[in-house]
Design an enzyme around this catalytic site. Structure first.
Site, PDB file in Angstrom:
ATOM      1  N   GLY A  53       0.823  -1.217   0.000  1.00  0.00           N
ATOM      2  CA  GLY A  53       0.000   0.000   0.000  1.00  0.00           C
ATOM      3  C   GLY A  53       0.855   1.263   0.000  1.00  0.00           C
ATOM      4  N   ARG A 100       1.162  -5.648  -5.016  1.00  0.00           N
ATOM      5  CA  ARG A 100       1.138  -6.573  -3.881  1.00  0.00           C
ATOM      6  C   ARG A 100       1.550  -8.005  -4.246  1.00  0.00           C
ATOM      7  NH1 ARG A 100      -0.640  -4.505   0.763  1.00  0.00           N
ATOM      8  NH2 ARG A 100      -2.124  -2.770   0.744  1.00  0.00           N
ATOM      9  N   ASP A 150       5.256  -7.700   5.746  1.00  0.00           N
ATOM     10  CA  ASP A 150       5.298  -8.856   4.841  1.00  0.00           C
ATOM     11  C   ASP A 150       6.389  -8.679   3.779  1.00  0.00           C
ATOM     12  OD1 ASP A 150       3.324 -10.422   5.980  1.00  0.00           O
ATOM     13  OD2 ASP A 150       1.711  -9.437   4.878  1.00  0.00           O
ATOM     14  N   LYS A 166       8.055   0.813   5.600  1.00  0.00           N
ATOM     15  CA  LYS A 166       6.942   1.623   5.109  1.00  0.00           C
ATOM     16  C   LYS A 166       5.613   1.071   5.585  1.00  0.00           C
ATOM     17  CE  LYS A 166       4.396  -0.011   2.599  1.00  0.00           C
ATOM     18  NZ  LYS A 166       3.494  -0.780   1.737  1.00  0.00           N
ATOM     19  N   THR A 167       4.699   1.826   6.002  1.00  0.00           N
ATOM     20  CA  THR A 167       3.268   1.507   6.105  1.00  0.00           C
ATOM     21  C   THR A 167       2.584   2.579   6.934  1.00  0.00           C
ATOM     22  OG1 THR A 167       1.518  -0.008   6.785  1.00  0.00           O
ATOM     23  CG2 THR A 167       3.523  -0.162   8.067  1.00  0.00           C
ATOM     24  N   ASP A 214       0.049   2.065   8.478  1.00  0.00           N
ATOM     25  CA  ASP A 214      -0.567   1.377   9.620  1.00  0.00           C
ATOM     26  C   ASP A 214       0.234   1.536  10.903  1.00  0.00           C
ATOM     27  OD1 ASP A 214      -2.261   0.593   7.656  1.00  0.00           O
ATOM     28  OD2 ASP A 214      -2.010  -1.553   7.927  1.00  0.00           O
ATOM     29  N   TYR A 216     -26.183  14.519  14.565  1.00  0.00           N
ATOM     30  CA  TYR A 216     -25.704  13.238  14.026  1.00  0.00           C
ATOM     31  C   TYR A 216     -24.661  12.574  14.918  1.00  0.00           C
ATOM     32  CZ  TYR A 216     -27.529  14.574   9.401  1.00  0.00           C
ATOM     33  OH  TYR A 216     -28.323  14.941   8.365  1.00  0.00           O
TER      34      TYR A 216
END
Ligand code: FBP
Length: 551
Positions: A79, A143, A174, A200-201, A203, A241
Site C-alpha cells: 500500500g 502486492r 510482509d 513503510k506503512t 498502519d 448526528y
C-alpha cells in the site's frame, strides 16, 4: 503538466539530513543480535543472515576510500504511504554522493516488475518531478508476493543484466519478511546481490526499539485528524448526528489511537483492547449505546465514534468465524463459484460449525457477504472492504430502539458513516515524513556501500532535532518470529500491535470517560509545511508519548 502553486514551492524543499549522514560516512559495528523469538528455528532458516550486528553510521572526517561505481534497483511494495518518493530521492542522492557514476533503476508496479523485468532508469531530471510529493506513482507499487525461488531466480537475471549489486525493497512487514528471505537466498547461492529493506506503512505496525515508526504514519494520521476535526466541528454545530468513522489500519489500531489523541472524539474503539478483554460484538454495541444514552440525558444527540479498520478480526468470536470462513471459501470454492448472493450465503452457512453458523446468520446480509469475499494474496480478509462502521451503527440503532421501549434511553439517533484510508495514503508528506523518508533512503545507500545485506534502514531518536537523528541498520532477522500463515509455520517479522501498557494507549484510556460524557473536541487543522517548527515539524503524538515526551 502544470503544477499547483504549493507543488511548485514544495518541490524546492530540501529535506534536513541528520549529522551522521552529512559528508563522508564510516560504519560502527554493534553487538551480535538474536531474533525476538524462536531463535533456534530462525537461525536454522537464515544460516547466512542470522545474528549479524546492529550497525551505526558516523561522520568520517578523514575518508580514505575511493568508491567504485555501482548500480542499485528499487521496488515499492504494498500500500502507498506518504514519503515513498523521498525515499527514492534519498537513495539517489546518497548514491550520487558516493560516486556520480552510480545508477538507480526502479522496478515497475511492485515485485511484479522485478520478476517480469519491467523497469526504468531513474535519472536526476525524472526524480526532480517527484521530490517531496506523496504517492508511489514514480514507478508504481503492487502486492505480488515475492516468496518463491523461481521468482528470485527470474529477478536475479535482470539484476545481472543491469549489473545491479543491491536491491532495496520499500515495504511493510510482509514485504520486509520477503526481503530477508531474498537476502538469505542470494547470499546462500553467492549471487553477489545485497538486499536492503525500508520500513513503510501508514498502519504504523512495523516498529520496535530500532524502528521507531514506519514512514507515512505521521502524514496519514494528520490528514485523517484534520478531516475528523472538521467533522467534529460540523457535528457540534448541527448537533444532530452520530458520526461513525472507520480508519485504515489492517490489523493494529495505531491510526485510530493517534487520531483519537489528536482530535478527542467521544468514543474510539481499540481492537487490541477488545481482544484482550475478550469482548463480543454485543459488548461493543452495549458500550456505544451506554455513551449515547448518557449523552442524551445531557441533551446531546450527537457525537463521534472512531473505529479501527481491523476491529472485526480482533473480536474473538468473529475471529473464529473468519478463520473457519477462510477454510470454507477454499475447500468449497467450486461449489460457491457463480452462486448468486442469497445462494452463496446459504451454501456457506451449511458448511460452518453450529456456533459460527449462528453468528454468521445474525449478521446483516451486506456484512456476511463482505466477510465472504475473496482473500488478498497473503490470505488476509480485505478488511478495508468490510463496512464495520455501518455494521455497528445498524446494531446500535436496533439496540437503542429496544432501550427506548424499556425507558433506558430517550433521545434521537441519526448516523453518518465515513471511511478514511485512501484519502491519506498519498498525501504530500509532512516535514517529519519528508525528512524521515529522505534520511531512510540516503541511509539505505550507505548500507549498500558498506556491503551489507539482509538489513533494514534504521533512523532513530526521531523526537529530537533532525540533525541529531541516529542512522544505521538492523538485521531483519532480528525482528522475526515463527507464526502460522495459511496453515503453515513461517518466519515473519513480528507485527507491533497497540501496547496496552504503553503511554499512547494509557493516555487515551485516562481521558476516555471524560471525552465520552463531554464535548471536548480538538481541531488539528490541515498539515502545515511552512511556519513555526512546533506546528510544522511536530511528530505524531504516539511517537512523542512513546519517547516520554508530553503532548
Ligand atoms: P501496507 O501494509 O502494504 O502498507 O498497506 C496498508 C493498507 O493501507 C491497510 O491499511 C489497508 O487495509 C490496506 O493497505 C488496503 O489495501 P489495498 O490498497 O490493496 O486496498
Amino acid at each position: 503538466m502544470k503544477k499547483s502553486a504549493l507543488q511548485q514551492v514544495r518541490a524546492k524543499y530540501q529535506p534536513k539530513l541528520p549529522k551522521d549522514l552529512q559528508g563522508s560516512v564510516k560504519i560502527k559495528l554493534g553487538d551480535a543480535t538474536e531474533s525476538v523469538a524462536d531463535q533456534d528455528e530462525i537461525k536454522r532458516l537464515f544460516p547466512h543472515t542470522y545474528g549479524m550486528p546492529v550497525v551505526k553510521f558516523e561522520n568520517d572526517e578523514n575518508p580514505e576510500r575511493v568508491e567504485e561505481p555501482f548500480n542499485v534497483g528499487i521496488i515499492l511494495s504494498g500500500g502507498q504511504a506518504p514519503g515513498g518518493h523521498n525515499v527514492v530521492s534519498g537513495i539517489f542522492d546518497g548514491l550520487k554522493s558516493l560516486n556520480k557514476e552510480n545508477r538507480l533503476y526502479g522496478f515497475l508496479m511492485g515485485p511484479a516488475g522485478f520478476i517480469n523485468h519491467q523497469y526504468m532508469e531513474l535519472t536526476a531530471g525524472y526524480i526532480a518531478e517527484y521530490r517531496n510529493t506523496g504517492g508511489f506513482d514514480i514507478i508504481g507499487s503492487g502486492r505480488t508476493k515475492l516468496e518463491k525461488p523461481e521468482q528470485f531466480e527470474a529477478g536475479l537475471k535482470i539484476l545481472k543484466e543491469l549489473n545491479i549489486k543491491a536491491l532495496v525493497i520499500i515495504g511493510g512487514d510482509d514485504s520486509n519478511t520477503n526481503a530477508a528471505v531474498l537476502a538469505e537466498y542470494y547470499k546462500n547461492i553467492n549471487a553477489g546481490v545485497q538486499v536492503i529493506g525500508v520500513p513503510k506503512t501508514i498502519d504504523g505496525d512495523l516498529k520496535n526499539d530500532w524502528i521507531e515508526t514506519s514512514f507515512g504514519f505521521d502524514t496519514a494520521c494528520k490528514v485523517y485528524s484534520e478531516v475528523i476535526g472538521n467533522i467534529q466541528r460540523d457535528c457540534n454545530s448541527a448537533k444532530k448526528y452520530y458520526h461513525f468513522i472507520k480508519l485504515m489500519g489492517r490489523s493494529a489500531s495505531h491510526i485510530a489511537l493517534e487520531c483519537a489523541l489528536e482530535t478527542q472524539p467521544n468514543i474510539c474503539l481499540i481492537s487490541e483492547e477488545v481482544q484482550a478483554k475478550r469482548m463480543t460484538l454485543d459488548n461493543i454495541v452495549s458500550y456505544i449505546c451506554y455513551v449515547i444514552a448518557e449523552r442524551a440525558k445531557l441533551g446531546w444527540n450527537f457525537g463521534t465514534v472512531l473505529i479501527p479498520e481491523g476491529l472485526i478480526e480482533f473480536i474473538p468470536s468473529m475471529k473464529s468465524l473468519i478463520s473457519e470462513l477462510n477454510d470454507v471459501l477454499v475447500d468449497y470454492a467450486d461449489e460457491l463459484e457463480g452462486l448468486e448472493e442469497n445462494e452463496k450465503l446459504v451454501a456457506i452457512h451449511k458448511h460452518l460449525s453450529p456456533v459460527n453458523a449462528d453468528l454468521y446468520k445474525s449478521l446483516p446480509k451486506t456484512i456476511a457477504l463482505q466477510l465472504s469475499l475473496e482473500r488478498d494474496s497473503h490470505g488476509n480478509v480485505q478488511v478495508s472492504l468490510i463496512e464495520t462502521e455501518s455494521l455497528l451503527s445498524e446494531m446500535v440503532a436496533k439496540r437503542l430502539e429496544e432501550m427506548a421501549e424499556t425507558g433506558e434511553y430517550s433521545g434521537k439517533f441519526s448516523a453518518q458513516h465515513h471511511f478514511f484510508g485512501y484519502e491519506g495514503r498519498c498525501a504530500d508528506p509532512t516535514n517529519f515524513d519528508a525528512d524521515y523518508t529522505y534520511a531512510l533512503g540516503y541511509n539505505a545507500a550507505m548500507l549498500i556501500n558498506s556491503g551489507l545485506t539482509g538489513y533494514m534502514s534504521s533512523v532513530r531518536n526521531l523526537t529530537d532535532h533532525t540533525e541529531n537523528w541516529v542512522c544505521g541498520g538492523i538485521p531483519i532477522t532480528m525482528m522475526m518470529n515463527m507464526e502460522r500463515r495459511n496453515g503453515e509455520m513461517k518466519p515473519v517479522i513480528q507485527k507491533a500491535l497497540v501496547d496496552l501498557k504503553g503511554r499512547p494507549y494509557l493516555k487515551f484510556a485516562s481521558m476516555r470517560e471524560t471525552l465520552a460524557l463531554n464535548t471536548l473536541y480538538q481541531y488539528p487543522g490541515p498539515i502545515q509545511y511552512f511556519g513555526p517548527a512546533e506546528v510544522c515539524d511536530r511528530p505524531s503524538m504516539t511517537l512523542l508519548l512513546e519517547h516520554n515526551k508530553e503532548i
